[in-house]
Design an enzyme around this catalytic site. Structure first.
Site, PDB file in Angstrom:
ATOM      1  N   TYR A  50      51.547  51.823  26.571  1.00 29.68           N
ATOM      2  CA  TYR A  50      51.725  52.006  28.016  1.00 29.68           C
ATOM      3  C   TYR A  50      53.179  52.355  28.322  1.00 29.68           C
ATOM      4  O   TYR A  50      54.086  51.541  28.121  1.00 29.68           O
ATOM      5  CB  TYR A  50      51.284  50.752  28.790  1.00 29.68           C
ATOM      6  CG  TYR A  50      49.787  50.477  28.702  1.00 29.68           C
ATOM      7  CD1 TYR A  50      48.885  51.481  28.332  1.00 29.68           C
ATOM      8  CD2 TYR A  50      49.260  49.223  28.979  1.00 29.68           C
ATOM      9  CE1 TYR A  50      47.519  51.245  28.236  1.00 29.68           C
ATOM     10  CE2 TYR A  50      47.888  48.975  28.890  1.00 29.68           C
ATOM     11  CZ  TYR A  50      47.028  49.993  28.521  1.00 29.68           C
ATOM     12  OH  TYR A  50      45.677  49.753  28.434  1.00 29.68           O
ATOM     13  N   SER A 213      39.688  49.889  34.364  1.00 32.28           N
ATOM     14  CA  SER A 213      39.594  50.880  35.451  1.00 32.28           C
ATOM     15  C   SER A 213      38.432  50.617  36.404  1.00 32.28           C
ATOM     16  O   SER A 213      37.602  51.508  36.646  1.00 32.28           O
ATOM     17  CB  SER A 213      39.497  52.299  34.879  1.00 32.28           C
ATOM     18  OG  SER A 213      40.701  52.655  34.241  1.00 32.28           O
ATOM     19  N   PRO A 214      38.352  49.421  36.975  1.00 30.87           N
ATOM     20  CA  PRO A 214      37.215  49.106  37.849  1.00 30.87           C
ATOM     21  C   PRO A 214      37.177  49.872  39.169  1.00 30.87           C
ATOM     22  O   PRO A 214      36.160  49.838  39.856  1.00 30.87           O
ATOM     23  CB  PRO A 214      37.389  47.602  38.111  1.00 30.87           C
ATOM     24  CG  PRO A 214      38.834  47.326  37.859  1.00 30.87           C
ATOM     25  CD  PRO A 214      39.267  48.274  36.793  1.00 30.87           C
ATOM     26  N   GLY A 218      34.613  58.555  36.598  1.00 37.83           N
ATOM     27  CA  GLY A 218      34.877  59.462  35.484  1.00 37.83           C
ATOM     28  C   GLY A 218      35.851  58.820  34.508  1.00 37.83           C
ATOM     29  O   GLY A 218      35.999  57.596  34.470  1.00 37.83           O
ATOM     30  N   VAL A 223      40.292  57.381  42.182  1.00 36.08           N
ATOM     31  CA  VAL A 223      39.766  56.157  42.782  1.00 36.08           C
ATOM     32  C   VAL A 223      38.579  56.530  43.679  1.00 36.08           C
ATOM     33  O   VAL A 223      38.667  57.479  44.451  1.00 36.08           O
ATOM     34  CB  VAL A 223      40.884  55.482  43.617  1.00 36.08           C
ATOM     35  CG1 VAL A 223      40.376  54.239  44.326  1.00 36.08           C
ATOM     36  CG2 VAL A 223      42.065  55.133  42.710  1.00 36.08           C
ATOM     37  N   PHE A 224      37.478  55.778  43.562  1.00 35.19           N
ATOM     38  CA  PHE A 224      36.323  56.119  44.412  1.00 35.19           C
ATOM     39  C   PHE A 224      36.426  55.532  45.814  1.00 35.19           C
ATOM     40  O   PHE A 224      35.813  56.051  46.748  1.00 35.19           O
ATOM     41  CB  PHE A 224      34.995  55.720  43.735  1.00 35.19           C
ATOM     42  CG  PHE A 224      34.868  54.258  43.407  1.00 35.19           C
ATOM     43  CD1 PHE A 224      35.190  53.775  42.143  1.00 35.19           C
ATOM     44  CD2 PHE A 224      34.425  53.352  44.357  1.00 35.19           C
ATOM     45  CE1 PHE A 224      35.082  52.430  41.837  1.00 35.19           C
ATOM     46  CE2 PHE A 224      34.304  51.998  44.069  1.00 35.19           C
ATOM     47  CZ  PHE A 224      34.643  51.538  42.797  1.00 35.19           C
TER      48      PHE A 224
HETATM   49  N1  NAP Z   1      41.212  49.609  26.857  1.00 32.23           N
HETATM   50  C1  NAP Z   1      41.382  50.798  27.376  1.00 32.23           C
HETATM   51  O1  NAP Z   1      41.060  51.823  26.746  1.00 32.23           O
HETATM   52  C2  NAP Z   1      41.989  50.919  28.734  1.00 32.23           C
HETATM   53  C3  NAP Z   1      42.037  52.160  29.393  1.00 32.23           C
HETATM   54  C4  NAP Z   1      42.607  52.217  30.665  1.00 32.23           C
HETATM   55  C5  NAP Z   1      43.104  51.070  31.271  1.00 32.23           C
HETATM   56  N2  NAP Z   1      43.069  49.884  30.598  1.00 32.23           N
HETATM   57  C6  NAP Z   1      43.570  48.631  31.205  1.00 32.23           C
HETATM   58  O2  NAP Z   1      42.924  48.475  32.456  1.00 32.23           O
HETATM   59  C7  NAP Z   1      43.879  48.301  33.486  1.00 32.23           C
HETATM   60  C8  NAP Z   1      43.357  48.866  34.765  1.00 32.23           C
HETATM   61  O3  NAP Z   1      43.209  50.280  34.656  1.00 32.23           O
HETATM   62  P1  NAP Z   1      43.496  51.198  35.911  1.00 32.23           P
HETATM   63  O4  NAP Z   1      44.871  51.041  36.379  1.00 32.23           O
HETATM   64  O5  NAP Z   1      42.998  52.556  35.589  1.00 32.23           O
HETATM   65  O6  NAP Z   1      42.487  50.482  36.939  1.00 32.23           O
HETATM   66  P2  NAP Z   1      42.127  50.505  38.451  1.00 32.23           P
HETATM   67  O7  NAP Z   1      42.384  49.139  38.926  1.00 32.23           O
HETATM   68  O8  NAP Z   1      40.753  51.065  38.514  1.00 32.23           O
HETATM   69  O9  NAP Z   1      43.097  51.554  39.154  1.00 32.23           O
HETATM   70  C9  NAP Z   1      44.334  51.220  39.667  1.00 32.23           C
HETATM   71  C10 NAP Z   1      44.998  52.456  40.183  1.00 32.23           C
HETATM   72  O10 NAP Z   1      44.243  52.959  41.282  1.00 32.23           O
HETATM   73  C11 NAP Z   1      45.118  53.042  42.421  1.00 32.23           C
HETATM   74  N3  NAP Z   1      44.435  52.804  43.693  1.00 32.23           N
HETATM   75  C12 NAP Z   1      44.434  53.649  44.736  1.00 32.23           C
HETATM   76  N4  NAP Z   1      43.715  53.179  45.730  1.00 32.23           N
HETATM   77  C13 NAP Z   1      43.252  51.997  45.326  1.00 32.23           C
HETATM   78  C14 NAP Z   1      42.439  51.037  45.942  1.00 32.23           C
HETATM   79  N5  NAP Z   1      41.948  51.185  47.178  1.00 32.23           N
HETATM   80  N6  NAP Z   1      42.164  49.927  45.233  1.00 32.23           N
HETATM   81  C15 NAP Z   1      42.646  49.741  43.982  1.00 32.23           C
HETATM   82  N7  NAP Z   1      43.443  50.652  43.352  1.00 32.23           N
HETATM   83  C16 NAP Z   1      43.716  51.771  44.029  1.00 32.23           C
HETATM   84  C17 NAP Z   1      46.185  52.014  42.163  1.00 32.23           C
HETATM   85  O11 NAP Z   1      47.296  52.375  42.971  1.00 32.23           O
HETATM   86  P3  NAP Z   1      48.235  51.226  43.589  1.00 32.23           P
HETATM   87  O12 NAP Z   1      49.060  50.733  42.449  1.00 32.23           O
HETATM   88  O13 NAP Z   1      49.018  51.957  44.604  1.00 32.23           O
HETATM   89  O14 NAP Z   1      47.360  50.180  44.169  1.00 32.23           O
HETATM   90  C18 NAP Z   1      46.395  52.197  40.689  1.00 32.23           C
HETATM   91  O15 NAP Z   1      47.195  53.347  40.451  1.00 32.23           O
HETATM   92  C19 NAP Z   1      45.148  48.988  32.962  1.00 32.23           C
HETATM   93  O16 NAP Z   1      46.313  48.493  33.568  1.00 32.23           O
HETATM   94  C20 NAP Z   1      45.077  48.630  31.501  1.00 32.23           C
HETATM   95  O17 NAP Z   1      45.588  47.320  31.328  1.00 32.23           O
HETATM   96  C21 NAP Z   1      42.501  49.793  29.367  1.00 32.23           C
END
Ligand code: NAP
Length: 304
Positions: A50, A213-214, A218, A223-224
């Site tokens: 990361y 990525s909840p 895709g 973000v949905f």
């Molecule tokens: N094992 C794997 O292969 C893998 C792959 C990917 C990720 N991960 C782990 O999973 C964690 C989460 O992944 P992710 O960051 O893609 O997850 P996420 O919680 O689905 O997405 C967060 C991102 O969406 C943005 N966002 C925009 N509007 C939002 C809203 N209304 N509500 C929530 N978020 C919003 C956030 O921006 P803001 O910051 O402005 O809120 C942030 O940039 C990562 O930090 C990592 O630790 C693991």
């Protein structure tokens, strides 16, 4: 709180993902981390890649890592992804952990995950690496990410400790692990077995699923929430329930995952403290069966 796998380790139901922390200034990172701790979220998910290690560095500086701080938090990180290839060799796993510990300014990880399956992985070599890391006290528990049941079975044949976590992509519009189990033997695409029944397998083996990525659809396409063009009905349903329950739409999204009886531990990636506070309220929401299925159907999923 819930138990991580069968480790005896009690962890919060929601984990804080630090993938995007590399983009924050230290002060903002500290704000986010302290908001998380105030909400009872003391489980932080990292990976060596990361920000090329920057997320781990910023995290340890922002939290002011020392022995007392370390005791109050649970740290998980991952290794195995390199530039253009995957690497589960013993030397890479062991060296990666040394780098992770240095960047996080700690002498142990609570959990180490193998980030993505390596086609050239030799499970005996992985077991040797895990044994060495366990014996030296550098890693206390081990898990995987993005792995199918048979890959975990193969690895487990050689491991001396159980796999306690499988981190997998899961969100309302990206719920194939759930959809597949609802379409058994149907003549439609949803019935196609792509993950070897990973959801049921992990439940059978007491492996905690950590949905990553909840909030994305895709493969991290976006973000949905508030995406009315692609997910109008889903947003209408979520907004209505958020209003009915005096919660944020983000809380409804996470409550949907928490409602599943597999005791999953979603990993949320927001770097916005206010959004994180809203997400924490998911713990107080118990969706009814009707509500859970309505959200599922609103994303375009069709029940047979
Ligand atoms: N094992 C794997 O292969 C893998 C792959 C990917 C990720 N991960 C782990 O999973 C964690 C989460 O992944 P992710 O960051 O893609 O997850 P996420 O919680 O689905 O997405 C967060 C991102 O969406 C943005 N966002 C925009 N509007 C939002 C809203 N209304 N509500 C929530 N978020 C919003 C956030 O921006 P803001 O910051 O402005 O809120 C942030 O940039 C990562 O930090 C990592 O630790 C693991």
């Amino acid at each position: 709180m819930t138990e991580l796998g069968k480790t005896g380790l009690q962890v919060p139901r929601i984990a804080v993902g630090c993938m995007r922390m590399c983009n924050l200034e230290e002060k903002r990172a500290a704000e986010l981390i302290h908001t998380a701790l105030d909400c009872g979220m003391n489980f932080f998910d990292h990976a060596d890649i990361y920000g090329g290690g920057k997320s781990e560095e910023i995290f340890s500086r922002a939290i002011g890592m020392n022995a007392q701080v370390r005791e109050k938090i649970i740290l998980q990180s991952k290794c195995g992804i390199r530039k253009g290839f995957y690497d589960f060799s013993k030397s890479h796993i062991v060296n990666s952990v040394d780098g992770i510990l240095k960047r996080l300014q700690t002498d142990y990880l609570d959990v180490l995950l193998l980030h993505r399956p390596d086609a050239l992985a030799d499970p005996e070599e992985v077991a040797e690496a895990f044994d060495e890391l366990y014996r030296s006290g550098k890693v206390r528990n081990f898990g995987v990410s993005n792995e199918k049941p048979m890959q975990i079975e193969l690895l487990s044949k050689y491991l001396n400790r159980p796999v306690c976590v499988n981190q997998l992509q899961l969100s309302i519009p990206n719920a194939s692990m759930i959809t597949n189990g609802l379409n058994v033997n149907m003549e439609n695409d949803s019935a196609v077995e792509r993950d070897g029944s990973v959801l049921d397998y992990c439940r059978l083996k007491d492996i905690t699923i950590q949905p990553w990525s909840p909030f994305q659809y895709g493969f991290m396409e976006g973000v949905f929430l508030n995406n009315r063009e692609k997910f109008n009905v889903l947003n209408q349903t979520i907004d209505r329930m958020a209003e009915e329950k005096s919660a944020s739409p983000e809380a409804i999204v996470i409550a949907w995952i928490l409602r599943h009886p597999a005791r999953m531990q979603p990993v949320v990636g927001t770097m916005n403290p206010a959004r994180l506070k809203g997400i924490a309220k998911a713990l107080k929401i118990a969706l009814t069966r009707e509500e859970w299925y309505e959200i599922y159907r609103s994303a375009g999923n069709v029940l047979p």
